[in-house]
Write a protein that holds these residues in place. Sequence first.
Motif, PDB file in Angstrom:
ATOM      1  N   HIS A 100     -40.185  25.941  -4.558  1.00 25.23           N
ATOM      2  CA  HIS A 100     -40.754  26.164  -3.218  1.00 25.23           C
ATOM      3  C   HIS A 100     -40.538  27.562  -2.644  1.00 25.23           C
ATOM      4  CE1 HIS A 100     -36.701  24.301  -2.504  1.00 25.23           C
ATOM      5  NE2 HIS A 100     -36.604  25.330  -1.713  1.00 25.23           N
ATOM      6  N   TRP A 114     -36.425  15.639   2.796  1.00 23.20           N
ATOM      7  CA  TRP A 114     -36.930  16.994   2.969  1.00 23.20           C
ATOM      8  C   TRP A 114     -36.409  17.864   1.832  1.00 23.20           C
ATOM      9  CZ3 TRP A 114     -40.364  15.902   6.269  1.00 23.20           C
ATOM     10  CH2 TRP A 114     -40.140  15.231   7.472  1.00 23.20           C
ATOM     11  N   ILE A 115     -36.939  19.059   1.730  1.00 18.72           N
ATOM     12  CA  ILE A 115     -36.436  20.029   0.753  1.00 18.72           C
ATOM     13  C   ILE A 115     -34.927  20.200   0.921  1.00 18.72           C
ATOM     14  CG2 ILE A 115     -36.356  22.557   0.450  1.00 18.72           C
ATOM     15  CD1 ILE A 115     -39.421  22.554   0.466  1.00 18.72           C
ATOM     16  N   ASN A 116     -34.223  20.228  -0.170  1.00 18.39           N
ATOM     17  CA  ASN A 116     -32.756  20.409  -0.201  1.00 18.39           C
ATOM     18  C   ASN A 116     -32.011  19.299   0.532  1.00 18.39           C
ATOM     19  OD1 ASN A 116     -33.243  22.787  -1.558  1.00 18.39           O
ATOM     20  ND2 ASN A 116     -32.892  24.116   0.219  1.00 18.39           N
ATOM     21  N   ASP A 117     -32.663  18.175   0.770  1.00 15.22           N
ATOM     22  CA  ASP A 117     -32.040  17.073   1.529  1.00 15.22           C
ATOM     23  C   ASP A 117     -31.533  17.561   2.884  1.00 15.22           C
ATOM     24  OD1 ASP A 117     -32.516  15.169  -0.465  1.00 15.22           O
ATOM     25  OD2 ASP A 117     -30.709  15.784  -1.547  1.00 15.22           O
ATOM     26  N   TYR A 138     -32.672  16.930  10.030  1.00 16.10           N
ATOM     27  CA  TYR A 138     -33.920  17.036  10.810  1.00 16.10           C
ATOM     28  C   TYR A 138     -34.071  18.427  11.432  1.00 16.10           C
ATOM     29  CZ  TYR A 138     -37.649  14.856  13.713  1.00 16.10           C
ATOM     30  OH  TYR A 138     -38.826  14.494  14.299  1.00 16.10           O
ATOM     31  N   SER A 176     -36.716  21.199  10.316  1.00 14.85           N
ATOM     32  CA  SER A 176     -37.710  21.589  11.315  1.00 14.85           C
ATOM     33  C   SER A 176     -37.724  23.107  11.500  1.00 14.85           C
ATOM     34  CB  SER A 176     -37.424  20.893  12.643  1.00 14.85           C
ATOM     35  OG  SER A 176     -37.506  19.483  12.476  1.00 14.85           O
ATOM     36  N   ARG A 191     -36.976  25.115   9.077  1.00 13.46           N
ATOM     37  CA  ARG A 191     -37.642  25.563   7.847  1.00 13.46           C
ATOM     38  C   ARG A 191     -39.164  25.453   7.980  1.00 13.46           C
ATOM     39  NH1 ARG A 191     -36.934  26.092   2.386  1.00 13.46           N
ATOM     40  NH2 ARG A 191     -34.698  25.656   2.456  1.00 13.46           N
ATOM     41  N   LEU A 192     -39.603  24.351   8.567  1.00 12.12           N
ATOM     42  CA  LEU A 192     -41.045  24.123   8.730  1.00 12.12           C
ATOM     43  C   LEU A 192     -41.690  25.258   9.524  1.00 12.12           C
ATOM     44  CD1 LEU A 192     -43.490  22.140   8.434  1.00 12.12           C
ATOM     45  CD2 LEU A 192     -42.775  21.111  10.589  1.00 12.12           C
ATOM     46  N   GLN A 217     -40.573  29.304   7.528  1.00 15.76           N
ATOM     47  CA  GLN A 217     -40.725  29.727   6.141  1.00 15.76           C
ATOM     48  C   GLN A 217     -42.187  29.986   5.761  1.00 15.76           C
ATOM     49  OE1 GLN A 217     -38.071  30.485   3.954  1.00 15.76           O
ATOM     50  NE2 GLN A 217     -37.309  30.435   6.061  1.00 15.76           N
ATOM     51  N   THR A 224     -45.020  30.027   2.933  1.00 14.20           N
ATOM     52  CA  THR A 224     -45.158  29.186   1.737  1.00 14.20           C
ATOM     53  C   THR A 224     -46.245  29.716   0.809  1.00 14.20           C
ATOM     54  OG1 THR A 224     -46.732  27.726   2.847  1.00 14.20           O
ATOM     55  CG2 THR A 224     -44.424  27.068   2.912  1.00 14.20           C
ATOM     56  N   ALA A 249     -47.045  24.823  12.214  1.00 16.99           N
ATOM     57  CA  ALA A 249     -47.045  25.037  10.762  1.00 16.99           C
ATOM     58  C   ALA A 249     -48.479  25.161  10.251  1.00 16.99           C
ATOM     59  CB  ALA A 249     -46.312  23.901  10.053  1.00 16.99           C
ATOM     60  N   SER A 288     -49.600  22.261   5.407  1.00  9.23           N
ATOM     61  CA  SER A 288     -48.596  22.964   6.225  1.00  9.23           C
ATOM     62  C   SER A 288     -47.208  22.380   6.017  1.00  9.23           C
ATOM     63  CB  SER A 288     -48.981  22.900   7.705  1.00  9.23           C
ATOM     64  OG  SER A 288     -49.066  21.565   8.136  1.00  9.23           O
ATOM     65  N   ALA A 341     -43.834  23.555   3.740  1.00  9.14           N
ATOM     66  CA  ALA A 341     -42.684  24.358   4.163  1.00  9.14           C
ATOM     67  C   ALA A 341     -41.388  23.553   4.110  1.00  9.14           C
ATOM     68  CB  ALA A 341     -42.908  24.899   5.579  1.00  9.14           C
ATOM     69  N   ARG A 342     -41.471  22.226   4.236  1.00 10.69           N
ATOM     70  CA  ARG A 342     -40.225  21.448   4.115  1.00 10.69           C
ATOM     71  C   ARG A 342     -40.340  20.261   3.160  1.00 10.69           C
ATOM     72  NH1 ARG A 342     -39.182  18.477   9.975  1.00 10.69           N
ATOM     73  NH2 ARG A 342     -41.222  17.531  10.252  1.00 10.69           N
ATOM     74  N   GLU A 367     -41.284  19.085  -0.893  1.00  9.02           N
ATOM     75  CA  GLU A 367     -41.488  19.582  -2.252  1.00  9.02           C
ATOM     76  C   GLU A 367     -42.898  19.265  -2.753  1.00  9.02           C
ATOM     77  OE1 GLU A 367     -39.573  21.540  -3.724  1.00  9.02           O
ATOM     78  OE2 GLU A 367     -37.467  21.075  -3.349  1.00  9.02           O
TER      79      GLU A 367
END
Lengths: 510, 510
Positions: free
Chosen positions: A283, A326-329, A332, A336, A338-339, A342, A344, A441, B258, B261-262, B264
Amino acid sequence: MNWPWGYPMRRLMIALVLTTVSATAVQAAPAMPKRDAFAAAIAARHDRTVQDLRDWIALPTIAAMGMNVKEGPEYMRKLALDAGFQQAKVIESGGVPAVLAMLDAGAPVTLGIYMMYDVKHYDPAEWSSPPLEGRLVDRPGVGQVIVGRGAVNQKGPQTAFLAALQAFKATGRKLPVNLVLIAEGEEEIASTNLPNVVANPEVAAVLKKTIGIIGASALQNSEGTAGISLGAKGAVEFQLIVGGETSDRYPKADVHSSVHARVESPAWRLVKALDTLVADDGHTPAIDGWFENVQPLTPRQKEIIANGLKGTSEAEAKAAVGVGRWINDEDYQTSSERLVSQPTVNIQGLVSGYMGPGGKTVLPGRAEAKLEFRLVPNMTRAEAEAKLKAHLLKRGFSDVQVVVSGGYGPNQTDETAALVKAQQRTLDKQGIPYRLIVRNAGSWPGAIFNGAPLNLPTGQFGLSRGNGAHAPNEWYLIRSANPKVAGIDEATLAWVDLLYEVAAAGGKKK
Amino acid sequence: MNWPWGYPMRRLMIALVLTTVSATAVQAAPAMPKRDAFAAAIAARHDRTVQDLRDWIALPTIAAMGMNVKEGPEYMRKLALDAGFQQAKVIESGGVPAVLAMLDAGAPVTLGIYMMYDVKHYDPAEWSSPPLEGRLVDRPGVGQVIVGRGAVNQKGPQTAFLAALQAFKATGRKLPVNLVLIAEGEEEIASTNLPNVVANPEVAAVLKKTIGIIGASALQNSEGTAGISLGAKGAVEFQLIVGGETSDRYPKADVHSSVHARVESPAWRLVKALDTLVADDGHTPAIDGWFENVQPLTPRQKEIIANGLKGTSEAEAKAAVGVGRWINDEDYQTSSERLVSQPTVNIQGLVSGYMGPGGKTVLPGRAEAKLEFRLVPNMTRAEAEAKLKAHLLKRGFSDVQVVVSGGYGPNQTDETAALVKAQQRTLDKQGIPYRLIVRNAGSWPGAIFNGAPLNLPTGQFGLSRGNGAHAPNEWYLIRSANPKVAGIDEATLAWVDLLYEVAAAGGKKK
């Protein structure tokens, strides 16, 4: 069912009760004369407003299919003139034309309005009622909705804005602001030619006079909470293509797979090129220099995100996208952040060779990946394209064709901007709860106004709600079953409110 | 047009003239009595033979679609009995059944015959005549051909073999060898259950008595040169699948992009897994231990390849697959050695997310790669599967599902085998030029007989020609316009010749 927004006295009471829960200080605005007169005019015109929306839905402009690319802008031009714009003209864009319209009210402040008159394609077989009919349907627990392509994205919300201008005509009131409307017909193909339109000297000159550009949307959730968005990520769509058409190393068509022993494979070449674009975690973008201009979130932005999560359910958020983690566990709040923060590199689709059930012994003659970047401040579309191409060339992928189909950078407006303050006051005065949104996002072409050379504040505004953009059975709420949620008439009245609040923001620009 | 093969006296003259150009020493074979009687019987039965083929084409068995999976084997059984096999029975396989048939001629030598009674699927809309009609068509410069699904792959060549047995019946001659026929209905799905059939003790017992297994094919080119293949690569087809169905990290369906971003991406995960399977050159397999059992070509094998290239055109070979260059820009000999000697990991197809024109802002809920291995001696299917799975697990790809849809290892027979010598003598005596083929880059399930535990010589035999296997308008040559190329009657007579040459190979096995 109860339609409290049609009755100004009750609206006032709600405002008095709820105004204390809003977090933003309420500033004094110029008195809006005869709000009940506006409400009455809007209610009186309700059937005509809905019919206007139905008529607009019946004329779909679809840039990707070349559908109604002449009729659409002409219709948009007439809608503007009918709503009270004194001038409206079709502007050539290099693709589907735009429409520029101006309403001079002799006011000290000029507001820019962004519209899209195009819609996404549709398959009538997937719909419960004809997508161009605009049928009125009772949606249990929601209210009376209109079902049709473009209902919420964006003809319904835009019709509410135009109905507000009709209310000024009906009540004989002069607008408190001047308006500049710019409407495009290519939003659904990533606003390919909108930069050309904005670069048109005539368009640029009038846009420069505005205090900012706002788009019409439907931003209430099912509980009535509205959103004020301070920005959106940018999006750039592109395809990577490898095959006989890009190099004589690859077959010109699918051939028997046994020859792969001595013939290169476009599918493997594509995999090798793609692999360099994100890190092994699957990702994190890995394009050279990708994060150079990425701005981290400020403490205030993190605070806004935390406030926005209050009262929402992480389990529901996960269920909405059908994931358990979510990514990387991440938790919230972290996910959020990250959403929002980041950039992408997303694979939208992979297309190569045999795509039916099971297998088939072919070596594909072509492989294509469909991708899109989401960009955050201060990345730009031009930067993203240049870095992608340099990255691939540096690694020898000159046989991998890059086709950019459209896109734009991110937009971001400070919460202290007059355009934002006007939205806050509009909602506060009516006691409508809302959340600030640091950055959607998802994307809209605000960047084309928000970025250089115009550098204008941008935003989206609109009560009521809807769903199904790009999907079957798209709908927009006409008469709400929930008194906390606006229907089209209340959304119209909120635009009247907003125009007065924008006027109150002062006349630094005309 | 001239049909010299129908006239034994002229055939004999051609044989006398051309026999001196063949490279292999001609051994003495038991005199074949009344060859002219066989030729006459074959010619007399021509229309019936063609009708047999048309009737067989009219009954397509397609394992992947469950089409005629009961009717197909029953028909195969009756074809065998009608041709003179004394016993024929349907053998359960765990999938589409096989057929085992035996013809005991009281001979010292027993020959194994492999057949497939299934065909590839077809789309009638793509055909110039109905694919099940078996229409006779004049093909300019080629002759009269039969057009239909299965015409060349393999019902036409197999009908020529069965017609040879009919010729023994018609002439009242006893066969010079005993026969064991094994016919499967799953060749087009990688012979999924043929290993089960061969493991059946009754089947294994009779196959062990054979001197080898031969399949019926159409191996002449347009100039009349035949091929004797000494082996074929193995093929294992499999799919790699990632998505909501394999891990809760991925969406269960396509969602708005979108959220990547969080959340995978299954598409990126697939790219990362695929990337480990081949080297950065895009073709060399990189699976752990892949080359452990790969045997390099011997000097004799390289010599056979060089001989095979004589008189052929590299430009035509490149044009046939639509490329301008081989891997590494290698020369003809080197790339031909690579074609024969290298195991491959091929991507047959990529399937994920949005696959229409342009782009669409989705994060796919699923990504699939369709792949196949081509295996060379001494690799096995079991080894390939185990190494692939261990390779992926070692790198943490436990969320990437491996679905093996079928396959088998390579087969290889020494050119000194009696089965090969019999083919050479058959062609030499009739003055038919031929090339030895070290190993077909394509595959057939000979490995199931050639590998452990049977370890039998395998081969394919058959004159005449055809094209379009797996494609529309598949055809097989019935009456040749070129006197150097066999039609179905001459291909039938060649099978009579071959059976006598196999008998001459001696009676070490019964």
